[in-house]
Design a protein around this motif. Structure first.
Motif, PDB file in Angstrom:
ATOM      1  N   SER A  20       0.836  -1.205   0.000  1.00 44.62           N
ATOM      2  CA  SER A  20       0.000   0.000   0.000  1.00 44.62           C
ATOM      3  C   SER A  20       0.868   1.251   0.000  1.00 44.62           C
ATOM      4  O   SER A  20       0.552   2.245  -0.649  1.00 44.62           O
ATOM      5  N   GLY A  21       1.995   1.197   0.711  1.00 44.82           N
ATOM      6  CA  GLY A  21       2.880   2.357   0.746  1.00 44.82           C
ATOM      7  C   GLY A  21       3.474   2.654  -0.617  1.00 44.82           C
ATOM      8  O   GLY A  21       3.476   3.803  -1.078  1.00 44.82           O
ATOM      9  N   PRO A  23      -3.694  -8.710   4.955  1.00 41.62           N
ATOM     10  CA  PRO A  23      -5.077  -8.247   5.104  1.00 41.62           C
ATOM     11  C   PRO A  23      -5.199  -6.910   5.823  1.00 41.62           C
ATOM     12  O   PRO A  23      -6.192  -6.206   5.643  1.00 41.62           O
ATOM     13  N   GLU A  24      -4.196  -6.513   6.618  1.00 41.40           N
ATOM     14  CA  GLU A  24      -4.313  -5.219   7.302  1.00 41.40           C
ATOM     15  C   GLU A  24      -4.164  -4.061   6.334  1.00 41.40           C
ATOM     16  O   GLU A  24      -4.494  -2.925   6.664  1.00 41.40           O
ATOM     17  N   TYR A  66      -5.745  -3.890   3.484  1.00 39.57           N
ATOM     18  CA  TYR A  66      -6.855  -3.967   2.531  1.00 39.57           C
ATOM     19  C   TYR A  66      -7.442  -2.602   2.212  1.00 39.57           C
ATOM     20  O   TYR A  66      -7.572  -2.221   1.047  1.00 39.57           O
ATOM     21  N   VAL A  67      -7.776  -1.817   3.253  1.00 32.36           N
ATOM     22  CA  VAL A  67      -8.446  -0.539   3.003  1.00 32.36           C
ATOM     23  C   VAL A  67      -7.524   0.392   2.235  1.00 32.36           C
ATOM     24  O   VAL A  67      -7.938   1.061   1.279  1.00 32.36           O
ATOM     25  N   ALA A  68      -6.237   0.427   2.619  1.00 25.29           N
ATOM     26  CA  ALA A  68      -5.312   1.336   1.949  1.00 25.29           C
ATOM     27  C   ALA A  68      -5.105   0.948   0.490  1.00 25.29           C
ATOM     28  O   ALA A  68      -5.076   1.812  -0.397  1.00 25.29           O
ATOM     29  N   ILE A  69      -4.988  -0.352   0.225  1.00 22.37           N
ATOM     30  CA  ILE A  69      -4.808  -0.775  -1.165  1.00 22.37           C
ATOM     31  C   ILE A  69      -6.059  -0.457  -1.982  1.00 22.37           C
ATOM     32  O   ILE A  69      -5.977   0.015  -3.119  1.00 22.37           O
ATOM     33  N   MET A  70      -7.242  -0.672  -1.407  1.00 19.88           N
ATOM     34  CA  MET A  70      -8.460  -0.362  -2.163  1.00 19.88           C
ATOM     35  C   MET A  70      -8.554   1.131  -2.438  1.00 19.88           C
ATOM     36  O   MET A  70      -8.967   1.549  -3.522  1.00 19.88           O
ATOM     37  N   ASN A  71      -8.165   1.980  -1.468  1.00 16.09           N
ATOM     38  CA  ASN A  71      -8.165   3.424  -1.719  1.00 16.09           C
ATOM     39  C   ASN A  71      -7.260   3.764  -2.889  1.00 16.09           C
ATOM     40  O   ASN A  71      -7.608   4.577  -3.753  1.00 16.09           O
ATOM     41  N   SER A  72      -6.061   3.147  -2.929  1.00 13.96           N
ATOM     42  CA  SER A  72      -5.134   3.424  -4.033  1.00 13.96           C
ATOM     43  C   SER A  72      -5.726   2.961  -5.355  1.00 13.96           C
ATOM     44  O   SER A  72      -5.606   3.650  -6.371  1.00 13.96           O
ATOM     45  N   PHE A  87      -8.895   2.724  -6.202  1.00 10.66           N
ATOM     46  CA  PHE A  87      -9.956   3.600  -6.674  1.00 10.66           C
ATOM     47  C   PHE A  87      -9.397   4.919  -7.167  1.00 10.66           C
ATOM     48  O   PHE A  87      -9.894   5.500  -8.137  1.00 10.66           O
TER      49      PHE A  87
END
Lengths: 297, 422
Positions: free
Chosen positions: A126-127, A161-162, A164-170, A172
């Motif tokens: 995600s980073g 899995p931690e 998940y939200v950050a990867i989905m934000n990227s 979108f």
């Protein structure tokens, strides 16, 4: 935020941002050595730069505890090797990679083995995706004519899995700016996050079956610019796993219950949501609602 | 202009008076320009060409003010957002909508803005539904039922853009009341009225209808295109919505798009419920099945309902055979950034950068752009309060408006930040 379609760009020039997985826990247990993998990658990046004089390549390392920029072909800080035996791509990237790996290892806090279990810690995808997107926004701001950007994720570690939200934000945000995310995954099972990323943004997800011929897969599948992809037969998706994981057991489920307040997913019926604390089946009357009422109109 | 005409007639005496007392001889609209010397803020670059005025600092300051206002209201209370919304858009197509003060006509502008709003709305609220209602000749018509696909709404609206007659607020509200009373109790009921008339022609007591809306917990917001009306203000105040009047087309666009992100939920308005949903898998490109929406055999990607195993073409949708709501996890994930927002970044004051204990980097952490302005002096930058990394102003705007992730917090495993996630 300036939107991509309003600018003129030439079709063949690409800006390729590569996120390179350098997770030492993964590479130490993997059958294919990291040095060979790196030689395939470097040859591929060199070929991208040869395709057009205006092509740009940026490499970001996805480490276990940190992420950083390794190489930027358009920056004027490239030194090249002192003897002139290697192009600056190779020498600068290798030098920065060594520095990064040493620093990454130092940042690692001592892990408690009992809690860690058998699974290797995931890398911080995600980073590096967030950094890649910020760089691409800078490219969009650079003027009316700019190369077409895309992201290529070279990943081997499993999904964390931690993140998940950050990867989905990227994902979108990439979809909103029409930046495709291609993924080349070399780990054992398919990565659900990268499959979803490539599906949503219109990129290619590919898991090469034979790692000895990695350069060939790179140059045939991932080297083409976006305009030319319409004329090629590229690997089709083998199905995307859109199943969610439940918040209580972290298992993937295909039918579940969703809290209407916070959208957390559960696999069985509960009386109370563990994320937001709302009691199901009656109007919420917990204490914070009184301050909500004060704020109205 | 009046000023130049006066001078030759009155000689030199008038000049001094004009310089001191600008209120006396100028029209009201001229007074705003009497002190405006906008030519002085133009700059030339090295080759003598006019340089555009550097508005990035002003733009950024405006953006930060807006962000601080949002953050302060959110921080005081644990505000929950209404994520599952059932919204009715009421478009006033009375005779007043044919006025041309917005080009080409108010009705055309409304059509454009509603189309953009519908797309943005479904982008930000994938689990919600929209319905369209128009008011024409004093009667309210339901254009489209509550549904989740943007194309059908936009097509229906564009086909019906004609205006005539009076506007009737009461008829519209009664119609919407009837429909919104049938939706499940966990949904948030909202109405957005785009009102261009200056009057309303009602068959009964409008105040009673407003009280009925309030009792049914419907949040009505109005955007006026003409002038402020008491009845609209009263309606929005009673039901907990917002009322604003648009000044011009760009202001109207801003006001309409403000309703796209989920509003703070008034907690007792919707009951919390566990909704049973299915998460279908996408089939491979070679799968063949009969699709339930088109009732013919289809190859290629479709989704399989986990309960009854039929094929559906797109998500989110309700399975026609067994009635299960089908969504994919990215649809839910689109709304997670409302639940886990990132904190606004702090400005780095330029005076503290010289000789302080922190090591300030010369490049933005996100995009590697140099943070030094001309002459190697530190330019404007911001820093994340959690991971302490520095970012340039453009990255700051991009991160907060589109990305919703701080690259610094995501790139360091042991920073004490990040969301709870799953």
């Amino acid at each position: 935020m300036p939107s991509a379609p309003s600018k003129l760009y030439s079709d063949d020039v690409s800006l390729l941002v590569v996120t390179l997985d350098t997770n030492p826990f993964f590479w130490s247990t993997f059958s294919f050595p990291f040095s060979e993998f790196l030689s395939h990658v470097l040859a591929f990046l060199n070929s991208i730069l040869l395709l057009s004089q205006l092509n740009q390549v940026v490499v970001i390392a996805t480490g276990c505890n940190s992420c950083t920029y390794l190489y930027d072909s358009s920056s004027d800080k490239n030194h090249g090797s002192t003897t002139g035996s290697m192009p600056s791509l190779y020498s600068d990237l290798l030098h920065n990679l060594e520095v990064f790996l040493a620093g990454d290892q130092q940042l690692a806090k001592p892990r408690v083995n009992a809690a860690g279990g058998g699974a290797p810690p995931p890398s911080l995808l995600s980073g590096s995706l967030s950094m890649a997107l910020c760089y691409i926004q800078r490219a969009f701001r650079s003027g009316p004519i700019h190369p077409q950007p895309r992201i290529l994720c070279l990943q081997g570690s499993a999904d964390g899995p931690e993140q998940y939200v950050a990867i989905m934000n990227s994902i979108f945000s990439a979809q909103h700016s029409t930046v495709p995310i291609d993924s080349c995954y070399i780990g054992s099972n398919n990565s659900a996050f990268l499959q979803q990323a490539s599906y949503i943004t219109g990129g290619i997800y590919y898991r090469p079956p034979h790692l000895d011929g990695l350069f060939q897969y790179f140059s045939t599948v991932f080297a083409t610019d976006l305009h030319s992809r319409a004329f090629l037969r590229l690997p089709k998706s083998v199905g995307v796993d859109f199943r969610a994981s439940c918040f209580c057991h972290k298992q993937t489920i295909d039918m579940g219950y969703v809290c209407s307040v916070c959208l957390s997913i559960f696999c069985e019926h509960h009386d109370k949501c563990s994320t937001c604390g709302s009691v199901f089946g009656q109007a919420q009357s917990n204490v914070p609602s009184s301050t909500d009422r004060k704020r109205k109109a | 202009m009046n000023n130049t005409v006066k001078r030759p007639l009155n000689g030199g005496v008038e000049d001094d008076d004009e310089d001191e007392a600008d209120g006396a001889d100028l029209e009201a609209w001229e007074r705003t320009y009497a002190e405006d010397r906008s030519w002085e803020s133009l700059q030339e670059d090295e080759s003598g060409l006019l340089r555009p005025i550097d508005t990035t600092a002003i733009h950024h300051a405006q953006y930060r003010r807006r962000l601080r206002a949002l953050a302060s209201t959110a921080a005081t209370a644990r505000i929950q957002k209404g994520l599952i919304r059932y919204l009715y858009i009421v478009a006033d197509l009375s005779k007043a909508a044919s006025e041309t003060d917005l080009k080409p006509s108010r009705m055309a502008v409304i059509g454009r803005q509603v189309e953009a709003f519908i797309r943005e709305f479904f982008d930000q609220n994938p689990l919600s539904h929209i319905g369209l209602v128009t008011i024409k000749d004093g009667i309210a018509h339901c254009l489209t039922e509550l549904g989740g696909s943007p194309e059908s709404h936009i097509k229906a609206l564009m086909g019906k853009l004609e205006c005539s007659g009076d506007a009737s607020l009461q008829n519209a509200l009664e119609l919407v009341l009837g429909y919104l009373n049938q939706i499940p109790s966990y949904g948030h009921r909202e109405v957005l009225i785009l009102y261009s008339a200056l009057s309303t022609c009602d068959p009964g007591d409008l105040m009673e209808t407003i009280q009925k809306c309030k009792k049914s917990k419907i949040r009505c917001s109005v955007i006026g295109l003409a002038a402020e009306m008491f009845i609209c203000k009263h309606l929005s105040q009673e039901t907990g919505g917002t009322y604003s009047v648009a000044l011009d087309e760009s202001h109207l666009k801003e006001l309409v798009l403000e309703h796209a992100p989920p509003p703070p939920a008034i907690a007792e308005y919707a009951t919390a419920n566990l909704i049973k949903m299915g998460f279908p898998q996408r089939a491979a490109e070679s799968a063949v099945a009969i699709c339930t929406c088109h009732e013919e055999a289809r190859t290629g990607g479709g989704y399989t309902c986990p309960r009854c195993k039929v094929r559906v073409c797109e998500l989110p949708t309700e399975c026609r055979i067994c009635g299960l709501t089908l969504i994919s996890s990215p649809h839910l994930a689109r709304s997670y950034h409302h639940l886990f927002p990132i904190v606004p970044f702090d400005e780095v004051s330029q005076t503290s950068q010289n000789g302080s204990s922190h090591n300030f980097s010369s490049d933005c952490f996100g995009c590697q752009q140099s943070l030094l302005s001309q002459g190697n002096k530190p330019g404007l930058s911001v820093t994340c309060p959690k991971c302490k990394q520095q970012f340039c102003l453009d990255c700051d705007i991009y991160i907060h408006e589109s990305l919703h992730n701080c690259p610094g917090c995501e790139s360091f495993r042991h920073s004490n930040s990040v969301t709870t996630a799953q």
